[in-house]
Design a protein around this motif. Structure first.
Motif, short mmCIF file in Angstrom:
data_model
loop_
_atom_site.label_atom_id
_atom_site.label_comp_id
_atom_site.label_asym_id
_atom_site.label_seq_id
_atom_site.Cartn_x
_atom_site.Cartn_y
_atom_site.Cartn_z
N ASP A 298 0.68 -1.04 0.04
CA ASP A 298 0.16 0.12 0.02
C ASP A 298 0.85 1.21 -0.24
OD1 ASP A 298 -2.59 0.89 -0.22
OD2 ASP A 298 -2.39 1.57 1.94
N LEU B 261 3.74 1.38 -1.31
CA LEU B 261 4.56 1.59 -2.48
C LEU B 261 3.57 1.96 -3.66
CD1 LEU B 261 7.51 0.63 -3.11
CD2 LEU B 261 6.47 -1.46 -4.24
N GLU B 262 2.26 1.93 -3.34
CA GLU B 262 1.44 2.05 -4.47
C GLU B 262 1.52 3.93 -4.37
OE1 GLU B 262 -2.33 0.94 -6.28
OE2 GLU B 262 -0.63 -0.22 -5.49
N GLY B 263 1.64 4.26 -5.82
CA GLY B 263 1.53 5.87 -5.70
C GLY B 263 2.95 6.49 -5.52
N THR B 264 4.23 5.51 -5.50
CA THR B 264 5.26 5.87 -5.19
C THR B 264 6.06 6.09 -6.82
OG1 THR B 264 5.76 4.99 -3.24
CG2 THR B 264 7.55 5.41 -4.56
N VAL B 265 6.53 7.15 -7.22
CA VAL B 265 7.18 7.42 -8.25
C VAL B 265 8.85 7.35 -8.34
CG1 VAL B 265 7.31 9.11 -10.35
CG2 VAL B 265 5.26 8.69 -9.03
#
Lengths: 165, 78
Positions: free
Chosen positions: A159, A161-165
């Motif tokens: 969760d 890591l989600e949205g990590t660029v």
């Protein structure tokens, strides 16, 4: 996913589906035997080649335990099938899988207790069902509970890591 | 979220498109787009490093903090 994992997943999926069907068939078989032992006891005793009395009672008890294990096994197998499905879809680290693993652990614990009950019933009724005690199942229960925790933590990290660029 | 991403403005100054930047730093266009539109939850230092190197700018040129937005966020949470 690695190239070697895909066939392994497909095999697991097929095997689990087959086991689900086999489990239900086994349930039907045990139920038939149990009903037969109740409605046609003399025929059952003769067909199975067992002595009536305590042996028949013990046999029924063992069949009852066997029947109780069917829904537990069904739960275990279908949850495992669902987990394999999420691995195939490429996203196994979801909170639902942690919950599924916990369900598997409880189901396996139930199966282990039923296994112990069958052992007790066979000893009491002096029925030889080739029963023996192994700690492997109980270890697997522990492992599943730990794995459920690992998945819960993995889902939280996923969760993050989600949205990590 | 009170963090503002000014990637669009910096790209405009450099006469560069998001696709050019994606090609140059080897990060998926979809991911850069998430960053540009302010939908990212986190930015890796390696990503920031690559962007700053390609655009010859400072992290502060791309990211800014808006206290007004922070106050608005606090209002929403209360």
């Amino acid at each position: 996913m690695s190239r070697s994992a895909a066939p392994a997943l497909a095999v697991s999926h097929g095997l689990l589906r087959a086991l689900v069907a086999l489990n239900l068939l086994a349930g039907l078989f045990i139920l038939t035997l149990l009903v037969l032992s109740l409605v046609a006891a003399p025929f059952f005793v003769k067909a199975m080649g067992i002595a009536p009395g305590t042996l028949l009672l013990g046999g029924r008890l063992i069949m009852l335990f066997g029947l109780a294990s069917i829904p537990l096994m069904h739960r275990l197998l279908t949850r495992l099938l669902a987990i394999v499905g999420t691995v195939g879809a490429g996203d196994p680290f979801v909170p639902l899988n942690a919950q599924r693993l916990r369900t598997c652990a409880w189901a396996l614990l139930g199966l282990e207790l039923l296994h112990l009950a069958v052992g007790a019933a066979s000893a009491a009724g002096q029925i030889d069902v080739d029963w023996d005690f192994t700690p492997t199942g109980l270890l697997a229960v522990l492992l599943l509970f730990v794995l459920a925790q690992v998945f819960a933590q993995g889902a939280r990290m996923r969760d993050d890591l989600e949205g990590t660029v | 979220m009170a963090i503002i991403v000014n990637l669009d403005a910096v790209l405009h100054d450099r006469r560069m498109t998001l696709t050019d930047l994606a090609d140059r730093i080897g990060i998926a266009l979809a991911n850069l787009s998430i960053l540009k539109t302010g939908k990212a939850k986190a930015v890796r230092f390696s990503t920031l490093d690559a962007i700053c190197a390609a655009l010859e700018c400072q992290p502060g040129d791309i990211l800014a903090f808006d206290p007004n937005l922070a106050a608005a966020d606090d209002g929403e949470e209360a």
